[in-house]
Design a protein around this motif. Structure first.
Motif, PDB file in Angstrom:
ATOM      1  N   ALA A  66      12.632   0.647  -5.414  1.00  0.00           N
ATOM      2  CA  ALA A  66      12.571   0.791  -3.949  1.00  0.00           C
ATOM      3  C   ALA A  66      12.173  -0.433  -3.282  1.00  0.00           C
ATOM      4  CB  ALA A  66      11.285   1.915  -3.675  1.00  0.00           C
ATOM      5  N   LYS A  68      12.475  -1.638  -0.413  1.00  0.00           N
ATOM      6  CA  LYS A  68      11.569  -1.773   0.808  1.00  0.00           C
ATOM      7  C   LYS A  68      10.555  -2.525   0.409  1.00  0.00           C
ATOM      8  CE  LYS A  68       9.417   2.486   2.144  1.00  0.00           C
ATOM      9  NZ  LYS A  68       9.967   3.033   0.786  1.00  0.00           N
ATOM     10  N   HIS A 207       9.291  12.704  -3.293  1.00  0.00           N
ATOM     11  CA  HIS A 207       8.644  11.379  -3.114  1.00  0.00           C
ATOM     12  C   HIS A 207       7.245  11.833  -2.195  1.00  0.00           C
ATOM     13  CE1 HIS A 207       7.406   7.318  -2.828  1.00  0.00           C
ATOM     14  NE2 HIS A 207       7.330   7.587  -1.420  1.00  0.00           N
ATOM     15  N   SER A 210       2.413   7.166  -1.176  1.00  0.00           N
ATOM     16  CA  SER A 210       2.505   5.779  -1.678  1.00  0.00           C
ATOM     17  C   SER A 210       0.967   5.377  -2.141  1.00  0.00           C
ATOM     18  CB  SER A 210       3.057   4.697  -0.867  1.00  0.00           C
ATOM     19  OG  SER A 210       3.411   3.600  -1.324  1.00  0.00           O
ATOM     20  N   GLY A 247       5.734   5.716  -5.721  1.00  0.00           N
ATOM     21  CA  GLY A 247       4.382   6.051  -4.940  1.00  0.00           C
ATOM     22  C   GLY A 247       3.342   5.489  -5.940  1.00  0.00           C
ATOM     23  N   GLU A 284      11.848   5.970  -8.376  1.00  0.00           N
ATOM     24  CA  GLU A 284      11.935   4.910  -7.392  1.00  0.00           C
ATOM     25  C   GLU A 284      10.765   4.290  -7.159  1.00  0.00           C
ATOM     26  OE1 GLU A 284      12.544   7.924  -3.980  1.00  0.00           O
ATOM     27  OE2 GLU A 284      14.373   8.586  -4.870  1.00  0.00           O
ATOM     28  N   GLY A 286       8.254   1.235  -6.159  1.00  0.00           N
ATOM     29  CA  GLY A 286       8.323   0.084  -5.227  1.00  0.00           C
ATOM     30  C   GLY A 286       7.367  -0.762  -5.631  1.00  0.00           C
ATOM     31  N   ARG A 287       6.029  -0.455  -5.186  1.00  0.00           N
ATOM     32  CA  ARG A 287       4.770  -1.310  -4.984  1.00  0.00           C
ATOM     33  C   ARG A 287       4.365  -1.573  -6.333  1.00  0.00           C
ATOM     34  NH1 ARG A 287       0.977  -0.634  -0.893  1.00  0.00           N
ATOM     35  NH2 ARG A 287       2.051   1.257  -0.513  1.00  0.00           N
ATOM     36  N   TYR A 382       5.206  -4.973   0.454  1.00  0.00           N
ATOM     37  CA  TYR A 382       4.991  -4.652   1.885  1.00  0.00           C
ATOM     38  C   TYR A 382       4.122  -5.722   2.540  1.00  0.00           C
ATOM     39  CZ  TYR A 382       6.368  -0.192  -0.193  1.00  0.00           C
ATOM     40  OH  TYR A 382       7.045   0.928  -0.874  1.00  0.00           O
TER      41      TYR A 382
HETATM   42  C1  LIG Z   1       9.039   3.684   0.077  1.00  0.00           C
HETATM   43  C2  LIG Z   1       9.669   4.922  -1.176  1.00  0.00           C
HETATM   44  C3  LIG Z   1       9.357   4.592  -2.210  1.00  0.00           C
HETATM   45  C4  LIG Z   1       8.721   3.635  -2.912  1.00  0.00           C
HETATM   46  O1  LIG Z   1       7.183   3.929  -2.901  1.00  0.00           O
HETATM   47  P1  LIG Z   1       6.126   2.941  -3.584  1.00  0.00           P
HETATM   48  O2  LIG Z   1       4.815   3.435  -3.158  1.00  0.00           O
HETATM   49  O3  LIG Z   1       6.264   1.500  -3.150  1.00  0.00           O
HETATM   50  O4  LIG Z   1       6.388   3.067  -5.086  1.00  0.00           O
HETATM   51  C5  LIG Z   1      10.158   5.597  -3.219  1.00  0.00           C
HETATM   52  N1  LIG Z   1      10.903   6.492  -2.345  1.00  0.00           N
HETATM   53  C6  LIG Z   1      11.064   6.595  -1.151  1.00  0.00           C
HETATM   54  C7  LIG Z   1      11.930   7.812  -0.663  1.00  0.00           C
HETATM   55  C8  LIG Z   1      10.262   5.740  -0.193  1.00  0.00           C
HETATM   56  O5  LIG Z   1      10.333   6.023   1.020  1.00  0.00           O
END
Ligand SMILES: *Cc1c(COP(=O)(O)O)cnc(C)c1O
Length: 427
Positions: A66, A68, A207, A210, A247, A284, A286-287, A382
């Motif tokens: 992810a 972002k 999802h 987070s 998340g 997905e 990210g963090r 982030y």
């Molecule tokens: C932001 C986001 C993620 C990633 O979330 P993290 O907490 O950073 O792992 C995954 N899927 C979607 C749809 C998101 O908006």
């Protein structure tokens, strides 16, 4: 020399009195590149990804970073080279994936407000899947695809109505959130999707939020999603892949989230028990892939003792690291060089921006003098991605470390860079 790894921050450790990231003293990087400076450990990112890969060993899985969380091109390229796909939330992020050499065929597109232009762009690129978040979006996506003579591969994002027990701003799977299609509307939405000429149903996704630090919300959401798959498939609509979102939390302040491989062992045991273990999975994260791989180095400008509070004024600010101002988030703050000759005092660590919300840490005990440098921890996710030019501050530089080598992946932005696209009036 004694080496003390910071708990939850692999590859960031004191060797003697000096903070190292992998095999480089952080102070040396600050000396070379100035501050504020983001520094990332590629070994830490690699290890975080490996925990997910271990968790899914022997399964069909596509890990979609992810982006972002940290969309810098070299970070995207790093994950693309490891075989990752990407979870994107804008057409701009798709352009970044392509610019970094990522594969559009491994991209999933999330978000509640995709524009027609973004849909066209993603269809043109041939992405893996649109994670559709409303019935209205589904209709528009079908129209756009039909106009291009294509079918859009779709997964419906389900809102399972489970409480991820995280900060309200980063919880997304509760009824009151703007995200996803309500659990009770899901079957009807799939039936509508299956009837639309421009839509090809390929999966289901959820999802729930987070910085989740427990397995229970994931397990509850999984049960709700599997119930839905049973109902959808009973209605004659096959679901090819199951996407569990991201998340997973990280250790910011003594938090103890499950390790990715432990979490997935629990979730996959549930999939197996319910007969879904051999499905194609998407995730997905990210963090949890980048958050604790990064730190932000800042220099102490002034110490300002006060009647009620002492302030430690540093050269990084809310424009560089917006999480404390936005979510009252905690980031560990540690000196690059520990010295014993200065007595520790309690400070609010604040930046130069003209806002009282511009703080990086509150009531921190620090032994510092002006000119010392500090590392703000857990700054890989982030932080840079949410940074701005507020107060006409150029964005910080970023460096990626691997062993004893470092690469500037984003040079420091100048003020002129920040207003390059602006125009003066003609008269
Ligand atoms: C932001 C986001 C993620 C990633 O979330 P993290 O907490 O950073 O792992 C995954 N899927 C979607 C749809 C998101 O908006």
């Amino acid at each position: 020399m004694t080496s003390t790894v910071l708990p939850g921050h692999p590859h960031i450790a004191y060797r003697g009195a000096d903070l190292f990231i992998e095999d480089l003293p952080v102070a040396q990087l600050a000396q070379m590149h100035g501050t504020p400076l983001f520094v990332y450990s590629s070994a830490a990112m690699q290890e975080a990804l490996a925990a997910y890969q271990r968790g899914f060993a022997g399964r069909k899985v596509q890990i979609c970073y992810a982006m972002k969380a940290n969309p810098s091109l070299a970070i995207v390229q790093f994950f693309a080279r490891q075989g990752c796909g990407f979870d994107i939330v804008s057409g701009g992020e798709l352009e970044r994936v392509l610019a970094a050499g990522g594969d559009a065929g491994k991209v999933i597109f999330s978000g509640v407000g995709k524009t027609r232009a973004e849909m066209r762009q993603a269809l043109q690129a041939g992405i893996l899947c649109f994670n559709v978040e409303s019935e209205a979006e589904l209709e528009v996506l079908s129209e756009v695809a039909v106009s291009m003579g294509l079918q859009a591969p779709v997964s419906i994002r389900v809102n399972p109505n489970v409480d991820p027990k995280t900060h309200p701003y980063i919880s997304t799977g509760l009824k009151g959130n703007k995200f996803g299609v309500a659990h009770e509307r899901t079957l009807a939405t799939y039936q509508r999707a299956a009837s639309l000429a421009g839509i090809r149903v390929v999966g289901i996704d959820c999802h729930i939020g987070s910085q989740i630090t427990e397995a229970t919300p994931y397990l509850d959401a999984a049960d709700r999603v599997l119930d839905l798959i049973e109902a959808i498939e009973a209605a004659g609509i096959p679901i090819h892949h199951i996407d569990f979102g991201g998340g997973l939390g990280i250790n910011y302040n003594g938090d103890t989230p499950p390790a990715a491989d432990d979490l997935w062992a629990q979730l996959l045991a549930k999939m197996d028990a319910r007969g879904f273990g051999d499905r194609q999975f998407l995730i997905e994260p990210g963090r949890s892939l980048v958050g604790n791989a990064g730190l932000c180095v800042t220099e102490v400008l002034y110490l300002k003792p006060g009647e009620e509070k002492n302030f430690c004024i540093v050269d990084a600010a809310m424009n560089d690291l917006p999480r404390p101002a936005m979510y009252q988030a905690f980031h560990g703050i540690v000196p690059l060089q520990q010295h014993s000759e200065v007595p520790a005092q309690v400070y609010d660590v604040v930046g130069p921006v003209c806002e009282s919300g511009d703080w990086l840490g509150r009531e921190r005990s620090l032994a510092v003098c002006p000119g010392d440098r500090l590392a703000v921890l857990s700054a890989g996710a982030y932080c840079m991605s949410m940074s701005s030019n507020y107060n006409t501050r150029g964005r910080a530089a970023e460096v990626l470390v691997s062993g004893s080598t470092s690469t500037v992946i984003r040079p420091r932005e100048t003020a002129a860079d920040s207003f390059r696209n602006e125009r003066l009036l003609a008269l």
